[in-house]
Design an enzyme around this catalytic site. Structure first.
Site, mmCIF file in Angstrom:
data_model
loop_
_atom_site.group_PDB
_atom_site.id
_atom_site.type_symbol
_atom_site.label_atom_id
_atom_site.label_comp_id
_atom_site.label_asym_id
_atom_site.label_seq_id
_atom_site.Cartn_x
_atom_site.Cartn_y
_atom_site.Cartn_z
ATOM 1 C CB SER A 242 18.607 86.042 63.486
ATOM 2 O OG SER A 242 18.132 86.943 62.461
ATOM 3 C CB ILE A 246 11.975 86.400 65.137
ATOM 4 C CG1 ILE A 246 13.119 87.056 65.245
ATOM 5 C CG2 ILE A 246 10.751 86.888 65.029
ATOM 6 C CD1 ILE A 246 13.374 87.910 66.440
ATOM 7 C CE1 TYR A 363 10.684 90.349 66.689
ATOM 8 C CE2 TYR A 363 11.491 92.090 68.338
ATOM 9 C CZ TYR A 363 11.086 90.677 68.025
ATOM 10 O OH TYR A 363 11.096 89.898 69.150
ATOM 11 C CD GLU A 364 15.686 89.260 64.025
ATOM 12 O OE1 GLU A 364 15.862 89.175 65.193
ATOM 13 O OE2 GLU A 364 16.161 88.421 63.219
ATOM 14 N N GLY A 365 12.423 91.850 59.704
ATOM 15 C CA GLY A 365 11.677 91.916 58.496
ATOM 16 C C GLY A 365 10.172 91.823 58.685
#
Lengths: 385, 259, 401
Positions: A242, A246, A363-365
């Site tokens: 994913s 991003i 976000y997402e790490g």
């Protein structure tokens, strides 16, 4: 424009997403941002254009595309509004765990409705004490007869409250450490499942963010995604595929900011000529363009690398996420600088772009965690020989 | 239900200018698009198909490149495209166009409903729809803004009037033209685009539709263009000069006189 | 079809430059015609070596063209009153009829017509054909077109004019098709050609960016629709005498395949910009919705309504009912402010007949200045705020008195 040798199908994806962006997203983005309103109708338009099924195999009603196809669509949406694009991307993030580790039955049950856009999905990982450190997860799932009983609270979950299908990680056996976590599908209507109030955010205000609250939430046994104890593995695999998405939001956003900055610089007259004529301005724009194109090239390469079926994709995936999202922050900030006073005003779109950019680094790490991943991968690579 | 939608390829009108020196249309960089009102007609047809079943056929009269518009139509939900194209159609006014389309529609066989946009943005005449209905001798309603229902061969709809609306009922086959208010056209879907790429439009020539050559193109037209020109506007104008404050002062004086 | 004599053509390219539709291209020294040729004939006229010709098979001219005489105006009747456009058409029709030396007639269709025919006489009609029948209470294309067709076939007018209203634009095209004659929609000017008495019908095309003059040379009647407020009515003259002919139609012709179940009048909250004495209009130059606020403010101060160019409406700053121009409304207020509007023809055809036009634009070459009564070359963001604050001061001053 650099030629990335898109196939005809890929060009169609770009065209469809671009038209949705121009006709549906751009005209509404200011209102969605100001009213912090979830883009239900735009998501329906996206669904109607078959794009919710982009990454889902054809056997489950999808288009059968890969990471690169998603990247292309997300980049276009992000040119219009990162808030809307995030709502779309978060559904994929919720679907990936089921696609990656779920049983055939789970896929058959959930993929077609996600692919058609009938139901939105979301991903439940983060908690108050488990952000970058996923091992701090407090939410638990205990098997009671034929049902799992979930307790705990997930924080800052994108699409929460608007999605119908949630992929959630919970601890099933704390004694087993990283192998003690498992993933589950929770549905909106499950008993004991509720949401916190909608969060107020700096940017991406068209997207909705809430808590997921589990109080003796009972779900059928077969909602377990994959085998018990594989939760962390599934999460990592999910984020690997994913993250380029991003990253592509950063590319789309950077492109939008560059477009605004150049057009403005060409028409803004100071000292008797367009500010574009001044090298001080040209150089800022040139640097924006350089970073943007380099990021796009890396994102596309990483996505194609993932689609090639390569085993180890974490490093490439993290690298593109860091580069493109740091670029987006820089480029949107520079765009505000180019538009200067106008740029700071809400009647021009660049201040929103700058507000929207910040989340991409978080976000997402976070981008710090991404660098950890890259560092660990380097360490591993160089210790082989 | 078999639905026919008439679509037209038009230049994006807001970009068209007449060059006053050469008296030619500056069309460079002007894109060809599907007439925006026809998009609404197509959307209405596709929604009817989704509700009641059936097929949607997009038909256009134009040069070979008008096939692009049929592809757009298929990408947005039409099942097939029919291109009515022949050099003999050149110079057709609305009279000759409605004749040609009527012959083509007859050639296609039975149908239940024909939908048209209320007008094309290049000509703005709003005549082909009603003309086509007359030639096919079917009931017709202009300016549909809402289709209420469509059962047992009867269609109920609302027609926009200058001062409100009329609730209308008519038996099918019938023709109606639609206004923008009727719907929000969808963007093409990915699957639609792929289908459109493969689509082979049925091409009908003057001979195919059995048209009388005397009724086609310029020959068959009842109106002729005498001349085309850039509009001239002239007024005895008075420019208010000076600083901004002085200009505003003068404006206030003029307003005082006027109001 | 356009014929090019390859022997005669010298490849000079004059035709290429002349073609309005970019349909001719000189290839290898010879003109080649493309598919988008509309056979307008401009190129034939300019070719110096006579290499171009249009293959005109002798058109079958309706033999009895000369039998058609008189000018007719359709007087739209709805809700117990004649639509104002009918009086405007009578004003224009009167001039055409006088020039041709023929009578001017009005056609009044509806139910409960009372004495309305007399009004048409007062506004210039020599004769009024009226059909008063309950079947015509609601407008339907079938019944209206049928009875009108019968009247036209019986009396053979050479010219028929109608308003380009929802009703006119709905059934007049159908009527023209029934009569196998030409119709020109939305004309902005009508004139009689001296030589042969033909009706010259001028209308905007391509969204109003160009104008075309059109004739109907081989069939009768010559039909045209004209938008409301484009033409001016003559003054009312109650001393005028005219004949009122009550016609009883064939009942079969009153049948309609379309049924009007209910006719609803909608009260809209929106200001009808057609009725305002002062209109303040903004365009692309306002830059944003926020910029457009100045337009609303100024309109408020002047007791007027806001209007907009298509660019401002397309940008979503103001809703469509406020749009002035070819694809919006035609207006004719006492004072029209055009602020930040460059003056696309599409806009100008909708406001050029305003009594006074005040233009504020920073580009002194903007075409909008061509129609200006008073022009201010300046930045709307400087001029408007000053104007607004001065007007506010005036108001405050008035309040003190």
């Amino acid at each position: 424009m650099v030629n990335y040798f898109l196939s005809e199908e890929q060009q169609m994806i770009v065209d469809v997403a671009r038209q949705i962006t121009a006709e549906k997203i751009v005209p509404q983005r200011v209102e969605l941002d100001e009213k912090e309103q979830f883009p239900t109708e735009i998501l329906q338009d996206i669904a109607q254009a078959d794009l919710f099924g982009l990454y889902i195999p054809e056997e489950y009603g999808g288009f059968g595309g890969g990471s690169f196809d998603m990247v292309l669509a997300l980049e276009e949406f992000a040119r219009g509004c990162v808030g809307v694009a995030t709502s779309f991307a978060a559904s994929a993030l919720g679907a990936y765990p089921i696609l990656i580790s779920g049983s055939k039955e789970l896929k058959q049950k959930y993929m077609p409705v996600i692919a058609s856009g009938e139901k939105l999905a979301a991903f439940g990982l983060t908690e108050a004490n488990a952000g970058s450190d996923a091992s701090g997860i407090q939410t638990t799932a205990v098997l009671d007869g034929d049902e799992w009983v979930l307790n705990g609270t997930k924080q800052w979950i994108t699409n929460a409250g608007d999605a119908k299908i949630y992929s959630v990680i919970a601890i099933t056996d704390r004694s087993k450490g990283p192998r003690g976590a498992s993933m589950f599908v929770v549905e909106d209507s499950d008993p004991g499942f509720s949401y916190g109030p909608k969060e107020k955010k700096l940017g991406i205000r068209a997207s909705s963010t809430r808590e997921l609250i589990f109080k003796d939430c009972r779900i059928p046994k077969d909602r377990l995604i994959g085998r018990q104890g594989t939760g962390f593995f599934t999460v990592m695999k999910t984020l690997d595929v994913s993250r380029p998405g991003i990253a592509s939001l950063g590319v789309g956003l950077g492109q939008a900011a560059l477009d605004e900055a150049v057009l403005y610089a060409k028409q803004r007259i100071q000292f008797g000529k367009p500010v574009m004529a001044f090298q001080a301005v040209q150089h800022i724009l040139a640097d924006m363009a350089i970073q943007l194109e380099a990021s796009r090239a890396l994102v596309y390469a990483a996505a194609r690398h993932i689609d090639s079926g390569a085993k180890d994709v974490s490093k490439a995936s993290s690298m593109c996420k860091v580069m493109a999202t740091d670029m987006a922050m820089k480029v949107t900030t520079d765009a505000v600088q180019i538009l200067a006073g106008h740029g700071y005003m809400r009647e021009y779109p660049v201040e929103k772009m700058m507000r929207d950019a910040k989340i991409l680094q978080i976000y997402e790490g976070t981008n710090q965690i991404q660098r950890n991943v890259i560092g660990q991968a380097l360490n591993k690579e160089y210790s082989r020989s | 239900m078999k639905i026919i939608v008439c679509v037209k390829q038009v230049p994006d009108a807001k970009d068209v200018r007449l060059d006053p020196k050469t008296n030619t249309l500056a069309r460079e960089g002007v894109e060809s698009i599907m007439n925006p009102f026809d998009r609404h007609a197509l959307e209405a047809a596709v929604v009817l198909k989704e509700q009641y079943g059936g097929t949607v056929t997009a038909i256009t009269m134009g040069p070979p490149q008008a096939e692009e518009t049929l592809r757009d139509a298929v990408a947005c939900g039409a099942d097939e495209g029919v291109l009515v194209s022949d050099r003999a159609f050149a110079g057709a006014d609305t009279w000759a166009t409605s004749y040609t389309l009527a012959k083509a529609v007859e050639k296609l066989g039975e149908f239940d409903l024909i939908l048209c946009g209320k007008q094309a943005i290049d000509g703005d005449t709003a005549q082909v729809g009603p003309g086509l209905a007359q030639r096919l001798d079917i009931p017709y309603v202009a300016y549909a803004r809402k289709i209420t229902e469509c059962v047992d061969g009867v269609i109920r709809l609302e027609r926009l009037m200058d001062d409100g609306y009329d609730e209308i009922e008519m038996g099918m086959p019938a023709l109606m033209t639609v206004v923008k208010e009727i719907n929000e056209p969808r963007v093409p879907s990915l699957k639609g685009k792929m289908k459109a790429k493969k689509m082979q439009a049925t091409v009908l020539t003057a001979a195919d539709i059995g048209a009388d050559p005397e009724c086609l193109g310029l020959q068959g037209s009842t109106t002729q263009v005498v001349k085309v020109f850039s509009p001239q506007f002239s007024a005895e104008r008075c420019m208010l000069t000076g600083t901004v404050d002085e200009q505003v002062d003068q404006l206030l004086v003029k307003l005082e006189e006027l109001l | 079809m356009l014929k090019i004599d390859k022997e005669a053509c010298i490849g000079c390219g004059i035709c290429e430059d002349t073609c309005t539709f970019s349909a001719i291209e000189v290839v290898d020294g010879v003109a080649v015609v493309g598919d988008n040729c509309t056979l307008c004939g401009n190129c034939v006229d300019v070719c110096e070596v006579g290499a171009l010709s249009i293959d005109k098979v002798e058109k079958k001219v309706v033999a009895d063209l000369a039998d058609w005489t008189g000018v007719w105006v359709y007087a739209e009747f709805r809700d117990g009153r004649v639509a104002p456009v009918a009086f405007e058409l009578l004003g224009a029709g009167r001039k055409l009829a006088d020039q041709l030396g023929v009578p001017l007639s009005a056609v009044l269709l509806g139910s409960g017509l009372d004495n309305n025919a007399q009004d048409l006489v007062a506004y210039g009609a020599d004769k009024v054909y009226q059909i008063d029948d309950p079947a015509l209470t609601h407008f339907t294309d079938d019944a209206y077109a049928n009875v009108f067709e019968d009247l036209i076939r019986e009396h053979k007018p050479e010219i028929v004019l109608a308003g380009a209203t929802a009703i006119g634009r709905s059934f007049i095209p159908r009527l023209a098709t029934m009569l196998a004659t030409g119709l020109t929609a939305d004309c902005t000017a009508l004139a009689i050609r001296e030589e042969d008495g033909a009706l010259m019908q001028t209308r905007p095309a391509f969204g109003g960016n160009i104008m075309a003059t059109i004739e109907c040379s081989t069939s009768r009647p010559q039909m045209a629709t004209v938008r409301p407020l484009v033409l001016k009515p003559n003054g009312r003259d109650d001393s005028r005498q005219g004949e009122i002919v009550k016609v009883t139609p064939d009942p079969a012709r009153l049948l309609s395949r379309v049924k009007v179940l209910r006719s609803v009048r909608e009260e809209t909250n929106e200001v009808n910009i057609n009725e305002a004495d002062v209109l303040v209009a903004g365009g692309r130059g306002l830059d944003s919705e926020k910029g457009f606020e100045m337009i609303r403010e100024l309109a408020g101060l002047l007791g007027g309504a806001t209007a907009a160019s298509r660019a401002a409406v397309d940008s979503g700053w103001v809703p469509y009912p406020h749009q002035v121009g070819q694809t919006g409304k035609t207006v004719c207020p006492k004072v029209y402010f055009a602020c930040g509007i460059s003056g696309a023809v599409q806009h100008m055809v909708g406001m050029q007949s305003s009594d006074t036009i005040i233009v504020i634009n920073r580009d002194e070459n903007a075409p909008i200045f061509d129609v200006a009564t008073y022009g201010v070359v300046g930045d709307v963001f400087e001029v408007l705020p000053k104007l607004i604050s001065r007007l506010q001061d005036q108001r405050a001053g008035e309040g003190d008195n």
